[in-house]
Design an enzyme around this catalytic site. Structure first.
Site, PDB file in Angstrom:
ATOM      1  NE  ARG A 248      29.578  55.368  56.134  1.00  0.00           N
ATOM      2  CZ  ARG A 248      29.405  55.364  57.459  1.00  0.00           C
ATOM      3  NH1 ARG A 248      28.953  54.278  58.064  1.00  0.00           N
ATOM      4  NH2 ARG A 248      29.686  56.437  58.167  1.00  0.00           N
TER       5      ARG A 248
ATOM      6  CD  GLU B  63      29.271  41.816  57.677  1.00  0.00           C
ATOM      7  OE1 GLU B  63      28.510  42.109  56.738  1.00  0.00           O
ATOM      8  OE2 GLU B  63      29.627  42.645  58.540  1.00  0.00           O
TER       9      GLU B  63
ATOM     10  CG  HIS C 193      30.504  43.616  52.696  1.00  0.00           C
ATOM     11  ND1 HIS C 193      31.756  43.784  53.253  1.00  0.00           N
ATOM     12  CD2 HIS C 193      29.631  43.999  53.673  1.00  0.00           C
ATOM     13  CE1 HIS C 193      31.647  44.223  54.495  1.00  0.00           C
ATOM     14  NE2 HIS C 193      30.356  44.376  54.773  1.00  0.00           N
TER      15      HIS C 193
END
Length: 267
Positions: free
Chosen positions: A155, A77, A135
């Site tokens: 996560r 991304e 991130h």
């Protein structure tokens, strides 16, 4: 074709959005997705993010890792920062290389924030986030995110929110090292620029009709995110806050553009 906007509530979202999204909604909107209609498969996913709290600390797998568990590809991304409040930060990579054991222990004890490298965020910053990069997005940030269209997120830490964590999966794919700043750029506000040239997709900032940076790019999918003015995509006007999609560069008319982002696939 104009993509449909979907407003997504998040606990970390903002109640007041920019005027191009009709300002105050009374709801905590964290993301605005641009979705293709049924029957059209898009390789890219474009969205806006608006944060009032920190997002989870997370990571995505690369192609090889994702295919091993049945996904078509991994997830990369990039972030184009539209606005940031004073003191806003982005978490990208670690301050220094650590062992998997140390990272796991820090995540379990709630101390992983101290290992993450929190970088100041400001309008005009561009970050490409390769697969494997640990991130997070801090509070007070508005950004455009372009990503490969696959739903696979692990996560590591979520500040005590009641959501599932994926510690073992995350540790298996995470790069336990600092972020490579060659993937960052400070985008000039007044001229066109090519971004993320080494990734599976490309992103361009286009100012006015200065589209020379697009001329040598071949792709079967183009997405146009208008920031100011309007861009015509296959006869449809795409205004600020909207996103259009088309199969050819020749389908894009920039004659009324002030500033836009144009993304395209490289496969």
């Amino acid at each position: 074709m104009k993509l449909k906007r979907k407003f997504v509530e998040k606990p970390w979202g903002q109640e007041v959005l920019p005027d191009i999204f009709d300002g105050s909604s009374g709801k905590k909107i964290g993301e605005i997705w641009f979705e293709a209609p049924k029957g059209i498969t898009s390789q890219l996913m474009t969205k806006y993010l608006f944060t009032s709290e920190k997002l989870s600390i997370q990571v995505h797998p690369n192609d090889r890792q994702a295919r091993r568990i049945g996904f078509p590809h991994g997830k990369e991304e990039c972030w184009y920062i539209v606005d940031a409040e004073p003191g806003a930060v982005l978490g990208l990579g670690l301050k220094k290389t650590v062992s998997a054991t140390k990272l796991k222990t820090a995540a379990i004890l709630g101390e992983i924030e101290q290992l993450v490298d929190w970088k100041p965020a400001k309008a005009g910053d561009f970050y490409y986030v390769p697969a494997g990069t640990i991130h997070a997005v801090g509070a007070g940030v508005s950004l455009v995110e372009i990503q490969r269209n696959v739903d696979i997120t692990y996560r590591l830490y979520d500040y005590g929110r009641p959501r599932e964590l994926h510690l073992e999966e995350a540790l298996a794919v995470a790069k336990l090292s600092p972020y490579d700043m060659k993937n960052w750029d400070e985008i000039p506000a007044d001229r066109s620029a090519a971004l993320s040239l080494g990734s599976p997709f490309r992103l361009f900032q286009i100012v006015g009709t200065d589209d020379d940076v697009l001329s040598q790019t071949a792709s079967k999918e183009w997405q146009v995110i208008t920031l100011e003015g309007a861009v015509t995509v296959r006869g449809k006007s795409i205004k600020a806050g909207e996103c259009g999609i088309c199969p050819r560069l020749s389908d894009i008319d920039l004659s009324t553009n002030i500033k836009s982002l144009i993304a395209c696939t490289m496969s």
